[in-house]
Motif scaffolding. Sequence first.
Motif, PDB file in Angstrom:
ATOM      1  N   ILE A  12       0.848  -1.221   0.000  1.00 18.83           N
ATOM      2  CA  ILE A  12       0.000   0.000   0.000  1.00 18.83           C
ATOM      3  C   ILE A  12       0.856   1.232   0.000  1.00 18.83           C
ATOM      4  N   LEU A  13       1.842   1.269   0.858  1.00 24.52           N
ATOM      5  CA  LEU A  13       2.688   2.463   0.913  1.00 24.52           C
ATOM      6  C   LEU A  13       3.458   2.658  -0.375  1.00 24.52           C
ATOM      7  N   ALA A  14       3.916   1.535  -0.961  1.00 24.33           N
ATOM      8  CA  ALA A  14       4.642   1.664  -2.232  1.00 24.33           C
ATOM      9  C   ALA A  14       3.746   2.207  -3.311  1.00 24.33           C
ATOM     10  N   ALA A  15       2.521   1.716  -3.323  1.00 24.74           N
ATOM     11  CA  ALA A  15       1.599   2.244  -4.338  1.00 24.74           C
ATOM     12  C   ALA A  15       1.318   3.725  -4.112  1.00 24.74           C
ATOM     13  N   ALA A  16       1.254   4.072  -2.842  1.00 17.29           N
ATOM     14  CA  ALA A  16       1.005   5.498  -2.555  1.00 17.29           C
ATOM     15  C   ALA A  16       2.161   6.353  -2.970  1.00 17.29           C
ATOM     16  N   ARG A  17       3.332   5.873  -2.773  1.00 16.13           N
ATOM     17  CA  ARG A  17       4.492   6.664  -3.181  1.00 16.13           C
ATOM     18  C   ARG A  17       4.594   6.778  -4.689  1.00 16.13           C
ATOM     19  N   LYS A  18       4.248   5.702  -5.331  1.00 15.63           N
ATOM     20  CA  LYS A  18       4.302   5.754  -6.799  1.00 15.63           C
ATOM     21  C   LYS A  18       3.305   6.749  -7.350  1.00 15.63           C
ATOM     22  N   GLN A  19       2.145   6.691  -6.829  1.00 13.92           N
ATOM     23  CA  GLN A  19       1.133   7.657  -7.327  1.00 13.92           C
ATOM     24  C   GLN A  19       1.532   9.087  -7.017  1.00 13.92           C
ATOM     25  N   ASP A  20       2.204   9.230  -5.953  1.00 13.35           N
ATOM     26  CA  ASP A  20       2.615  10.588  -5.593  1.00 13.35           C
ATOM     27  C   ASP A  20       3.682  11.114  -6.516  1.00 13.35           C
ATOM     28  N   GLY A  21       4.267  10.252  -7.356  1.00 17.88           N
ATOM     29  CA  GLY A  21       5.237  10.698  -8.369  1.00 17.88           C
ATOM     30  C   GLY A  21       6.628  10.821  -7.837  1.00 17.88           C
ATOM     31  N   GLY A  22       6.900  10.271  -6.694  1.00 14.23           N
ATOM     32  CA  GLY A  22       8.217  10.392  -6.130  1.00 14.23           C
ATOM     33  C   GLY A  22       9.263   9.559  -6.888  1.00 14.23           C
TER      34      GLY A  22
END
Length: 386
Positions: A12-22
Amino acid sequence: MADKEKPSIQDILAAARKQDGGGGAAPAAESAPTEAPKPAAKPAAPAKPGKMSVAEMLAAARSGDGGGASAEPAAPAAAKPAAASGAAKKPGQMSVAEMLAAARAESSGGEAAVKPAPAKKPAAAKAAPVAKEKEPVAEKHAGPKDTASILAAARSGAVKPGPITKAEAAARAAEAGAAAVKKKSAAPPMPSKPDYAKVAPAAAAAASTERRGFLVAATAIFAGTFFLTSSLAIGFSSLAVTTLLWVLGSARFMFPNILTEPPTKFKVGFPDEYAPGQVATKFIAQFGVWVVRYEYNGAPEIYALQSVCTHLGCTPNWLEGEQKFKCPCHGSGFYKDGINFEGPAPRPLERFAIRLADDGQLEVDKSRRFKEEVGQWNDPASFVSV
Ligand code: FES
């Protein structure tokens, strides 16, 4: 199987970071579905996903959502839908709040503690039924809602219930009025009178006579009233006239009397106008004087005799045929010179003063009288010698 389908917190956190464009996205994030919602996780989280505690994940989620304390109250609210949909949704379709809620549920060790909340209806889905409900209401109340139309609709049971237009109400009222008139005109005829109620011809004649008598009496009363009124009018008119005359007489009393007697001095013409022995009677009516040209004691003279009988004051007449003055009252007679010779007259007639005026005419002055029995006829003022 459940572990494979259920994403871990690290995923979940990885997906969130990816979406955030980091840039520092974890490799696990690459395996996340491409249609997953954009979580607001901050890519700068230094800890690895597998070693992060729940507090760290929350802090990372808060910083990814835009940070600040303002995002914290929204987390519990979003937890319910996230928990409800956590079992059915895939990680790529979950929002950050849902993912956080799932993470909390996982960390607390019981998914049963999270009550599935009913899914919120979208705004379009909410507005659509309202519009569907309002539309029939608007159609239902399209007509006017005035009281007359509602009452007319309620009175006429044959029409459809509900509000009607004014035109419909007027038409229904007209129909109701026409029906009432028709119903009224169709009343049954009156029953015939019974015998005891019928008036006999003799009684009708008597009633007519009584009516005529009443009319005659009323006319007589009216005429009497009119006559009385006229009498009062005449009386008041007479009173008004009398009052007016009384006022005029009082006004006349306020002014001095005017002498209405003829003047005592007047001219009787020139001496040549009188023939010898002539008795002029033209001044009797106006002045009561005879002007005589005759003689007294043998002397020719013109003198003026008063036309008053010395008996009781009557006016004698000159009788030219008998050459004498004759009193009509008691028959006293006087000669042409005025000496009495018959009748009850006790003395001769009296003379007025006479003289020649400045213009040569004879002027008689009635203010002076001369009596023969006392010798006054010898006074030159009592004659004019000719
Ligand atoms: Fe003339 Fe008697 S009044 S006679």
